[in-house]
Design a protein around this motif. Structure first.
Motif, PDB file in Angstrom:
ATOM      1  N   ASN A   1       7.842  -4.788 -16.713  1.00 52.89           N
ATOM      2  CA  ASN A   1       6.873  -6.040 -15.835  1.00 52.89           C
ATOM      3  C   ASN A   1       5.967  -5.477 -14.951  1.00 52.89           C
ATOM      4  N   CYS A   2       4.404  -5.378 -15.601  1.00 51.37           N
ATOM      5  CA  CYS A   2       3.576  -4.906 -15.431  1.00 51.37           C
ATOM      6  C   CYS A   2       2.511  -6.113 -14.807  1.00 51.37           C
ATOM      7  N   HIS A   3       1.693  -5.995 -14.166  1.00 52.05           N
ATOM      8  CA  HIS A   3       1.134  -6.915 -13.579  1.00 52.05           C
ATOM      9  C   HIS A   3      -0.461  -6.466 -12.506  1.00 52.05           C
ATOM     10  N   ILE A   4      -1.261  -7.190 -13.433  1.00 49.69           N
ATOM     11  CA  ILE A   4      -2.776  -6.751 -12.621  1.00 49.69           C
ATOM     12  C   ILE A   4      -3.139  -8.316 -12.161  1.00 49.69           C
ATOM     13  N   TYR A   5      -3.461  -7.543 -10.870  1.00 49.82           N
ATOM     14  CA  TYR A   5      -3.711  -8.430  -9.850  1.00 49.82           C
ATOM     15  C   TYR A   5      -5.561  -8.796  -9.726  1.00 49.82           C
ATOM     16  N   VAL A   6      -6.153  -9.838  -9.738  1.00 50.31           N
ATOM     17  CA  VAL A   6      -7.345  -9.759 -10.192  1.00 50.31           C
ATOM     18  C   VAL A   6      -8.316 -10.336  -8.317  1.00 50.31           C
ATOM     19  N   ASP A   7      -8.227  -9.887  -7.877  1.00 52.15           N
ATOM     20  CA  ASP A   7      -8.360 -10.247  -5.902  1.00 52.15           C
ATOM     21  C   ASP A   7     -10.217 -10.544  -6.179  1.00 52.15           C
ATOM     22  N   LYS A   8      -9.764 -11.934  -5.387  1.00 53.39           N
ATOM     23  CA  LYS A   8     -11.260 -12.919  -5.046  1.00 53.39           C
ATOM     24  C   LYS A   8     -13.010 -11.605  -4.861  1.00 53.39           C
ATOM     25  N   HIS A   9     -11.957 -10.643  -4.426  1.00 49.65           N
ATOM     26  CA  HIS A   9     -13.308  -9.181  -4.476  1.00 49.65           C
ATOM     27  C   HIS A   9     -13.510  -8.369  -5.584  1.00 49.65           C
ATOM     28  N   ALA A  10     -12.906  -8.943  -6.417  1.00 49.22           N
ATOM     29  CA  ALA A  10     -13.021  -8.140  -8.161  1.00 49.22           C
ATOM     30  C   ALA A  10     -13.976  -8.095  -8.768  1.00 49.22           C
ATOM     31  N   ASP A  11     -14.693  -6.661  -8.889  1.00 45.06           N
ATOM     32  CA  ASP A  11     -16.006  -6.566 -10.035  1.00 45.06           C
ATOM     33  C   ASP A  11     -14.971  -7.269 -11.074  1.00 45.06           C
ATOM     34  N   VAL A  12     -16.172  -8.231 -12.005  1.00 44.16           N
ATOM     35  CA  VAL A  12     -16.030  -9.119 -12.981  1.00 44.16           C
ATOM     36  C   VAL A  12     -15.249  -8.041 -14.191  1.00 44.16           C
TER      37      VAL A  12
END
Lengths: 419, 419
Positions: free
Chosen positions: A231-242
């Motif tokens: 059950n894998c997650h991708i966390y897109v952080d505040k400072h993520a490149d779009v």
């Protein structure tokens, strides 16, 4: 082909153990010759295998299995040739046994050697795909282990035919055919018996869905190598490149949605989301990704439905995705800790410190910074062969190659040393 | 000291898990400082510990425990100082975490690193000796793990006092005191609860007798590191040197009869026995070794009594020995396979080929050629610290040092890589 439900699981496990003693003293060359011979025999006798497979397919059609399921079940001359090639490839890998891990001599002259040896007997419990029958046998034999195979009932005719062909092949090799045991039963009781064969089976490897794996972990007294549920997650952080964030999300979700290293949940920082919602919504739409979101997400992503506990906790294995909005990294890590299965977790960020914290605090076999979770795979990582992806912490974690099928012995050579 | 039986095992396990997250990011220096501080505090507060120990000793006298048992239970200023020194010694060992096992870069630029990390939370279930409370805590903290301690009821006052002293000590260090949890209950139900704490405890390590270990293996859903039961054999081959054979036998049997690497059965080749019976009989007599033999032995060794199934299958942990006469190496190996516990097995022979066959076919953690089984010991082998001797095949086998308390993470650093 008659399928007896009166199999004697213990007798078969004991035969495997006995055969393992002969197998473990064969040379690397003898094992490789046997694998190559098996490959030839499988290719030569493919028609026997396809005839048995036809029975499974007919049963499957009768039961109304899905197209995807039928596709995994279905064999062809080409697929059998792929099995054979798999055995040839395994024969070329380094023998994981007989390797001196470390050696030293005590002051009294006692020589100590820690050497890798086969585990003994592997119990393989798996679901639909008949390719596991060949793949697992190849990996077991290469590493000097006997194997007891218990496949899913939907493929039982195919599996049994494959094993019969391999048995005929083994008779012309140094490997005793008893080293490959097939439990020819669709009876659940046979599987339950396998769980308790601690005397004769050294490890159980379940390959399949979460329920199968859970049943093995909860009921087996034989040690288990737990594989697979992701059950894998991708966390897109505040400072993520779009661009990175969207590419990684789409790849991890849609490249092969049914595999364990596919993404199942997007955890997204609210600030990033508000800045980049148009790009995200367009990418989701373009790739037909259906969103199950929390309350915050419902207001932002058109067409999304409200996620419940099941959405957070389970794999979709489809192009559906759960989406959770968070205020910060800490909330993201807490969500992953609650719902993750310790398989593969990714952070997308340009902030090195956040990536470091994520690596330190998230408890999983594989952690990614700015890359897709799809790389958690023996093939992609260059392991040559993969027995499965371990989601447990003991013995082996993450993608497992041949060494996961070995243990060690301490060999002490003395001249009369006492304490 | 009030001993509540209303302990909340789950709450304690959860606290340990939470603390483990803080512990695993401490530096090696911070962990070492804490261990050294704990050592000082234990020495300073030894009187508190001895007062609690007195209660356990009084209970023990009331229950009529054996002298040997009372000796293991009994503490003194010197023994507490030994505990403290043990912690200082552990602080000097290499940190087993944060080590890069292997690293490589994929063609697409994705950097892969396989790094050792703490397991998380260790559950330690043990019997009489209070020293385990300190030793296990030291090893757990050094390797970045929290620990949940469940000691035997006979030492519960001593154990609880030790933990309370350590808790006071930890408050002056970077390690949260919640990282050391003590289950203050003599209730068996508390142990059974621990078995099922798969969400919060990463591994259970039972230390004690065969029954305890069996109970853990059969009932735990938490992964187990099985330790300790050693039904060890000395096989004296046809071509054994008399002096080596007798020295090794006497040492393995009598040096410390109560430990797991002591010999419990002599398997002896009939020809060697007939040629050397006088020397053997004299040595057995001189060392007060009581013989339980098969029919063949009864006729040869005066004073021997007939061995039954229990004699072959169990540890005496005394100066009794079971003796079986065999016709050849094959029969010897078969006997060891039936009754051995995969701990330590020795062959005494001048014939290199027999030794090689013994090494290849006997399935045990440690195999000896012409040396005493007593060397299966982390101390004797120079490991610096020993968590126990694993008799299982997965994760760790044989004497376990600090690395057995670690697992790995794959850390992947990318720049947007997808598949």
């Amino acid at each position: 082909m008659t399928l007896t439900t009166n199999v004697n699981v213990e007798a078969q496990a004991m035969e495997a153990k006995k055969a393992s003693k002969k197998l473990m003293i064969l040379s690397e060359e003898e094992k490789n010759q046997a694998l190559n011979h098996l490959a030839d025999v499988l290719e030569r006798e493919y028609e026997t295998i396809l005839a048995a497979n036809e029975k499974d397919l007919a049963n499957g059609r009768e039961k109304g299995f899905t197209d995807a399921f039928m596709d995994r079940l279905s064999l062809s001359k080409e697929r059998v040739a792929e099995f054979a090639q798999g055995l040839r490839d395994v024969s070329k890998l380094e023998d994981p046994t007989g390797q001196v891990v470390t050696d030293w001599t005590l002051e009294n002259g006692l020589q100590v050697e820690k050497v890798t040896v086969p585990l003994g007997v592997i119990g393989m419990i798996y679901e639909a795909r008949p390719n596991v029958t060949v793949d697992a046998t190849g990996l077991a034999l290469k590493s000097g282990n006997a194997i007891v195979l218990k496949g899913g009932s939907s493929a039982i005719n195919s599996n049994q035919a494959i094993v019969e062909v391999m048995h005929r092949g083994l008779e012309e090799t140094k490997i005793p055919k008893e080293a490959v045991q097939f439990i020819a039963s669709t009876d659940r009781a046979a599987t339950n018996e396998l769980f308790k064969m601690k005397e004769h089976i050294d490890v159980l490897i379940p390959r399949g869905g979460g329920k199968l794996i859970q049943a093995v972990v909860e009921n087996a007294t034989v040690p288990v190598l737990e594989t697979g549920v992701g059950n894998c997650h991708i966390y897109v952080d505040k400072h993520a490149d779009v661009e990175k964030a969207i590419n990684i999300l789409v790849n991890a979700k849609t490249d092969r949605p049914a595999v364990c290293n596919a993404a199942e949940t997007l955890v997204v920082h609210k600030e990033w989301l508000n800045d980049n919602k148009d790009a995200l919504i367009a990418a989701l739409k373009e790739n037909n990704i259906a969103v199950h979101g929390d309350e915050y997400i419902l207001d932002i992503i058109p067409g999304s439905v409200l996620a419940d506990e099941d959405d957070w906790a389970n794999e979709y294995l489809s192009t559906d995705i759960a989406v959770k909005a968070v205020d910060d990294l800490t909330e993201a890590i807490a969500h992953i800790e609650t719902y993750g299965t310790k398989h593969s977790e990714a952070i997308v960020t340009e902030d090195a410190e956040s990536a470091e914290t994520f690596f330190a605090l998230v408890d999983a076999a594989a952690l990614y910074h700015n890359a897709s979770t799809r790389f958690t795979d023996g093939g992609a990582l260059g392991f040559g062969a993969e027995i499965g992806i371990s989601t447990q912490k003991l013995h082996a974690r993450g993608p497992m190659g041949l060494p996961a099928l070995t243990t060690v012995k301490f060999l002490m050579k003395g001249t009369g040393q006492i304490r």
